[in-house]
Design a protein around this motif. Structure first.
Motif, mmCIF file in Angstrom:
data_model
loop_
_atom_site.group_PDB
_atom_site.id
_atom_site.type_symbol
_atom_site.label_atom_id
_atom_site.label_comp_id
_atom_site.label_asym_id
_atom_site.label_seq_id
_atom_site.Cartn_x
_atom_site.Cartn_y
_atom_site.Cartn_z
ATOM 1 N N ILE A 166 1.070 -1.171 0.073
ATOM 2 C CA ILE A 166 -0.065 0.141 0.173
ATOM 3 C C ILE A 166 1.031 1.093 -0.046
ATOM 4 O O ILE A 166 1.705 1.327 0.952
ATOM 5 C CB ILE A 166 -0.757 -0.042 1.150
ATOM 6 C CG1 ILE A 166 -2.020 -1.364 1.385
ATOM 7 C CG2 ILE A 166 -1.670 1.165 1.063
ATOM 8 C CD1 ILE A 166 -2.464 -1.363 0.456
ATOM 9 N N ALA A 167 0.728 2.069 -0.900
ATOM 10 C CA ALA A 167 1.556 3.303 -1.025
ATOM 11 C C ALA A 167 1.645 4.069 0.360
ATOM 12 O O ALA A 167 0.312 4.246 0.805
ATOM 13 C CB ALA A 167 1.124 4.094 -2.160
ATOM 14 N N PRO A 168 2.688 4.650 0.809
ATOM 15 C CA PRO A 168 2.710 5.336 1.988
ATOM 16 C C PRO A 168 1.590 6.295 2.151
ATOM 17 O O PRO A 168 1.011 6.397 3.230
ATOM 18 C CB PRO A 168 4.134 5.941 2.082
ATOM 19 C CG PRO A 168 4.767 5.033 1.202
ATOM 20 C CD PRO A 168 4.071 4.586 0.167
ATOM 21 N N ASP A 169 1.472 7.125 0.837
ATOM 22 C CA ASP A 169 0.232 8.029 1.081
ATOM 23 C C ASP A 169 -1.099 7.633 1.380
ATOM 24 O O ASP A 169 -2.158 8.259 1.479
ATOM 25 C CB ASP A 169 0.105 8.843 -0.212
ATOM 26 C CG ASP A 169 1.454 9.848 -0.250
ATOM 27 O OD1 ASP A 169 2.165 10.106 0.973
ATOM 28 O OD2 ASP A 169 1.796 10.484 -1.242
ATOM 29 N N ASP A 170 -1.296 6.360 1.000
ATOM 30 C CA ASP A 170 -2.648 5.549 0.970
ATOM 31 C C ASP A 170 -2.848 4.879 2.143
ATOM 32 O O ASP A 170 -3.973 3.981 2.421
ATOM 33 C CB ASP A 170 -2.844 4.802 -0.266
ATOM 34 C CG ASP A 170 -2.826 5.484 -1.489
ATOM 35 O OD1 ASP A 170 -3.064 6.646 -1.643
ATOM 36 O OD2 ASP A 170 -2.342 4.801 -2.549
ATOM 37 N N VAL A 171 -1.613 4.638 3.052
ATOM 38 C CA VAL A 171 -1.822 3.759 4.145
ATOM 39 C C VAL A 171 -3.025 4.083 5.128
ATOM 40 O O VAL A 171 -3.906 3.306 5.666
ATOM 41 C CB VAL A 171 -0.607 3.838 5.074
ATOM 42 C CG1 VAL A 171 -0.691 3.153 6.452
ATOM 43 C CG2 VAL A 171 0.433 3.063 4.138
ATOM 44 N N GLN A 172 -3.136 5.408 5.519
ATOM 45 C CA GLN A 172 -4.333 5.797 6.336
ATOM 46 C C GLN A 172 -5.694 5.645 5.782
ATOM 47 O O GLN A 172 -6.616 5.182 6.348
ATOM 48 C CB GLN A 172 -4.137 7.299 6.515
ATOM 49 C CG GLN A 172 -4.728 7.859 7.826
ATOM 50 C CD GLN A 172 -4.015 7.416 9.158
ATOM 51 O OE1 GLN A 172 -2.815 7.166 9.163
ATOM 52 N NE2 GLN A 172 -4.582 6.972 10.089
#
Ligand code: NAP
Length: 301
Positions: free
Chosen positions: A246-252
Motif C-alpha cells: 500500500i503506497a505510503p500516502d494511501d496507508v491511512q
C-alpha cells in the motif's frame, strides 16, 4: 501479596491474573460488567465493581492492596484523547493512593514513539509528558511517583501480544484485509513490529512484580521486529488473500486508524529486562501463531 488488578478480565490481564494466582497472590480485579465479574470470580479472584471513570472505586481498590497492576484501558482508537484522559486520571489516582507506602505500582505502556530509526530499549525515556501526549503521558506520570515513595514500574508491551483469540492490533489488520479482499503492507514492508506471546507477557508481569526495582522500565518483547511485509504475507496465507504493498500516502485511507500504527517502525529490544528478571520468552512467534490459525476467531477490538 494482595494485588489489585485493573483490566483483570482483558487479554493480557486475564493471563496475568492466572500467573499471579499460581504464584500464590491474592487477587482483586476491577470489573465493569457482570460478565467480567463472573469470569473473575470463576477463577477465584475477588471482584471490585467499577469503571475507569469511577475514580473512587479505583482509589479504594488501590488503598486496600499491597500492590497494584494497572492494565485497563478504554482503547477508543477513534477518540484517543478520551482514552488518554481516563488513563491519566486512573494513574494519578492510583499513585496518590499509594504515595508514601513504597508499594509496587505496575502499569501498562507501549513502545510506540520512543525512538526513531532504531529499536527502543529500556534506557529510552518516554518523550511523552502531560495530558495531551499519547496515553496521557501516563508512564512518566507513574514513574514520577517514585519520588513520592511509590514502587512504580512500567510494563512496555510490544505492539502485538499474540495468542489464540487475540483481538488486538493484528486482529484489526486481519479484519481490514478480509474487508478489502487484499492483505496490505505499508510501502516496502520493511518497517518492523516487536512481538511477545501473551503467555510470556503475563509471566514477565508476574516476575516484574517480584523482582523489578522502583523506576524500572520493563520490555515485554520476545521478537525485536517482525517486518510488516511478513505479517501481511502470513495474514494472506491465513485467509487465502492476495498480498500487496500500500503506497505510503494511501496507508491511512486503506487501513483507517490502525494505519497510523502499521506504518510505524515499532521495533524494540528486551536485553535488560531478560537479564534483570531472568525472563526467557518461550511462546510461539507471531508468524507461527498466524500460520496456526490463532486469528481465525475474527474478533477485533
Ligand atoms: N495487547 C497489546 O498488544 C498491547 C500492546 C501494548 C500495550 N498494551 C496495553 O496493555 C494493557 C492491556 O491490554 P489488553 O490487550 O489486555 O487490553 P484488552 O484486552 O482490551 O483489555 C482491556 C481491559 O480493560 C478493561 N476496560 C476497558 N474499558 C474499561 C473501563 N471503561 N472501565 C474499566 N475497565 C475497562 C476491560 O474490561 P472488560 O473485560 O469488561 O471489557 C479489560 O479488562 C492496555 O493498557 C493496553 O493499551 C496492550
Amino acid at each position: 501479596m494482595r494485588v489489585f488488578v485493573t483490566g483483570a478480565s482483558g487479554w493480557i490481564g486475564s493471563a496475568t491474573v492466572d500467573e499471579l494466582l499460581a504464584a500464590g497472590h491474592e487477587v482483586t480485579g476491577l470489573a465493569r460488567s457482570d460478565a467480567s465479574a463472573a469470569a473473575l470470580m470463576a477463577k477465584g479472584v475477588h471482584v471490585r465493581r467499577g469503571d475507569l471513570d469511577d475514580l473512587a472505586s479505583i482509589r479504594a481498590g488501590a488503598e486496600a492492596a499491597e500492590a497494584v497492576i494497572h492494565l485497563a484501558n478504554k482503547h477508543d482508537f477513534t477518540n484517543p484523547a478520551a482514552s488518554a484522559a481516563a488513563e491519566r486520571a486512573a494513574v494519578q489516582t492510583i499513585g496518590d493512593a499509594l504515595a508514601g507506602t513504597n508499594r509496587p505500582f505496575l502499569l501498562a505502556a507501549g513502545v510506540a514513539g520512543l525512538t526513531r530509526g532504531r529499536p527502543a530499549t529500556e534506557d529510552d525515556v518516554s518523550p511523552f509528558h502531560g495530558p495531551d501526549s499519547p496515553r496521557g503521558g501516563s508512564e512518566n506520570l507513574a514513574l514520577e511517583f517514585v519520588d513520592r515513595s511509590v514502587h512504580a514500574v512500567s510494563l512496555r508491551f510490544a505492539p502485538t501480544v499474540p495468542g489464540t483469540g487475540d483481538h488486538g492490533f493484528i486482529a484489526v489488520i486481519a479484519a481490514v484485509a478480509r474487508e478489502k479482499g487484499v492483505s496490505g503492507y505499508p510501502g516496502d514492508g520493511t518497517n518492523r513490529w516487536a512481538a511477545v506471546h501473551r503467555s510470556d507477557a503475563a509471566r514477565m508481569v508476574a516476575l516484574g512484580l517480584a523482582k523489578a526495582p522502583a523506576g524500572a522500565r520493563l520490555h515485554a518483547v520476545a521478537e525485536e521486529g517482525v517486518p510488516t511485509r511478513d505479517i501481511a504475507e502470513a495474514i494472506g496465507r491465513a485467509f487465502s488473500l492476495p498480498v500487496t504493498s500500500i503506497a505510503p500516502d494511501d496507508v491511512q485511507g486503506h487501513f483507517g486508524w490502525i494505519g497510523t500504527f502499521f506504518g510505524m517502525d515499532l521495533a524494540a529490544m528486551s536485553t535488560a529486562t531478560r537479564e534483570l528478571l531472568g525472563w526467557a520468552p518461550t511462546g510461539p512467534t507471531l508468524i507461527e501463531d498466524l500460520d496456526a490459525g490463532a486469528y481465525s476467531a475474527r474478533t477485533p477490538m
